[in-house]
Design a protein around this motif. Structure first.
Motif, short mmCIF file in Angstrom:
data_model
loop_
_atom_site.label_atom_id
_atom_site.label_comp_id
_atom_site.label_asym_id
_atom_site.label_seq_id
_atom_site.Cartn_x
_atom_site.Cartn_y
_atom_site.Cartn_z
N ASP A 114 8.68 -6.92 8.55
CA ASP A 114 9.73 -6.97 7.54
C ASP A 114 9.18 -6.32 6.27
O ASP A 114 8.24 -6.84 5.66
N ALA A 115 9.74 -5.18 5.89
CA ALA A 115 9.23 -4.42 4.75
C ALA A 115 9.27 -5.22 3.45
O ALA A 115 8.45 -5.00 2.56
N THR A 116 10.18 -6.18 3.34
CA THR A 116 10.28 -6.96 2.10
C THR A 116 9.16 -7.99 1.98
O THR A 116 8.91 -8.48 0.89
N GLN A 117 8.49 -8.30 3.09
CA GLN A 117 7.41 -9.29 3.07
C GLN A 117 6.05 -8.69 3.46
O GLN A 117 5.11 -9.43 3.71
N SER A 118 5.99 -7.36 3.51
CA SER A 118 4.79 -6.70 4.02
C SER A 118 4.35 -5.58 3.09
O SER A 118 5.11 -5.10 2.26
N ASP A 119 3.11 -5.14 3.30
CA ASP A 119 2.56 -4.02 2.55
C ASP A 119 2.86 -2.68 3.23
O ASP A 119 2.14 -1.71 3.05
N PHE A 120 3.93 -2.65 4.02
CA PHE A 120 4.34 -1.46 4.74
C PHE A 120 5.83 -1.23 4.54
O PHE A 120 6.62 -2.16 4.63
N LYS A 147 2.64 1.11 2.13
CA LYS A 147 3.05 1.13 0.72
C LYS A 147 1.85 1.39 -0.18
O LYS A 147 2.00 1.46 -1.37
N PHE A 148 0.67 1.50 0.42
CA PHE A 148 -0.56 1.73 -0.31
C PHE A 148 -1.12 3.11 0.03
O PHE A 148 -0.71 3.74 1.00
N TRP A 149 -2.05 3.57 -0.79
CA TRP A 149 -2.60 4.90 -0.65
C TRP A 149 -3.71 4.95 0.40
O TRP A 149 -4.57 4.09 0.47
N ILE A 150 -3.65 5.98 1.25
CA ILE A 150 -4.73 6.29 2.20
C ILE A 150 -5.13 7.73 1.89
O ILE A 150 -4.25 8.59 1.74
N PRO A 151 -6.42 8.02 1.80
CA PRO A 151 -6.84 9.39 1.48
C PRO A 151 -6.13 10.40 2.40
O PRO A 151 -6.25 10.31 3.62
N PRO A 152 -5.37 11.34 1.84
CA PRO A 152 -4.47 12.18 2.63
C PRO A 152 -5.11 13.10 3.66
O PRO A 152 -4.66 13.13 4.80
#
Length: 182
Positions: A114-120, A147-152
């Protein structure tokens, strides 16, 4: 005589260990796709029970720092909570997912966060289990948009390398737990 027997027992144990056949990580338009194929020397029903039980995830995965089954939602679907921790070189992160689990007994499990309860923004994991010989072939896919940064540029490559290196222990533990449940 005892040494020969010991060597034979060790060889037999190695011959029947889980076999990681493939790990592939891709990224397209901010969405990552992990796919792995593993053969386990245990039956479908035992593996299905292990993968469906989020209370066990901490017992086999070094990426899982906390996990548990949650009470079913109003719709009656199974729910889960999982918190992962990991580092890609100097970048360390903890992230959470809360979602629902649907399944076809002994064949497929689909966990959707669930995107509203997750970091995704999105997260779907799928385990497909099929009998192969005396064991079970598991195709695992994990499609996610963090929803967080990963080195591209290096993110997918480093994630794939880390998963390949760290997965042997997890696969052995999954197989051992599945055997215990038989």
């Amino acid at each position: 005589m005892r040494i020969t027997l010991l060597v034979m027992l060790l060889f037999c144990g190695v011959a029947h260990a889980a076999d990681l056949r493939e790990v592939v990580m891709d990224k397209e338009d901010g969405v990552y796709l992990l796919r792995s194929t593993v053969w386990f020397d245990v039956g479908q029903e035992s593996l299905f029970a292990v993968f469906l039980d989020y209370d066990l995830a901490e017992d086999y995965s070094s990426f899982v720092s906390e996990s548990r089954n949650l009470e079913p939602g109003d719709d009656g679907l199974r729910r889960y909570y999982i918190r992962n921790e990991g580092c890609v070189w100097f970048f360390c992160r903890s992230f959470e997912r809360v979602g629902v689990v649907e399944h076809e007994p002994f064949q497929k499990i689909i966990a959707t966060a669930d995107a509203t309860q997750s970091d995704f923004a999105s997260s779907v994991e799928t385990w497909t289990l099929k009998q192969e010989g005396e064991g079970t072939l598991v195709v695992y896919t994990f499609e996610f948009e963090p929803k967080f940064w990963i080195p591209p540029l290096i993110g997918p490559y480093v994630l794939q390398s880390k998963l390949e290196r760290d997965s042997l222990y997890a696969l052995e533990r999954i197989e051992a737990i599945a055997r215990e449940q038989t």
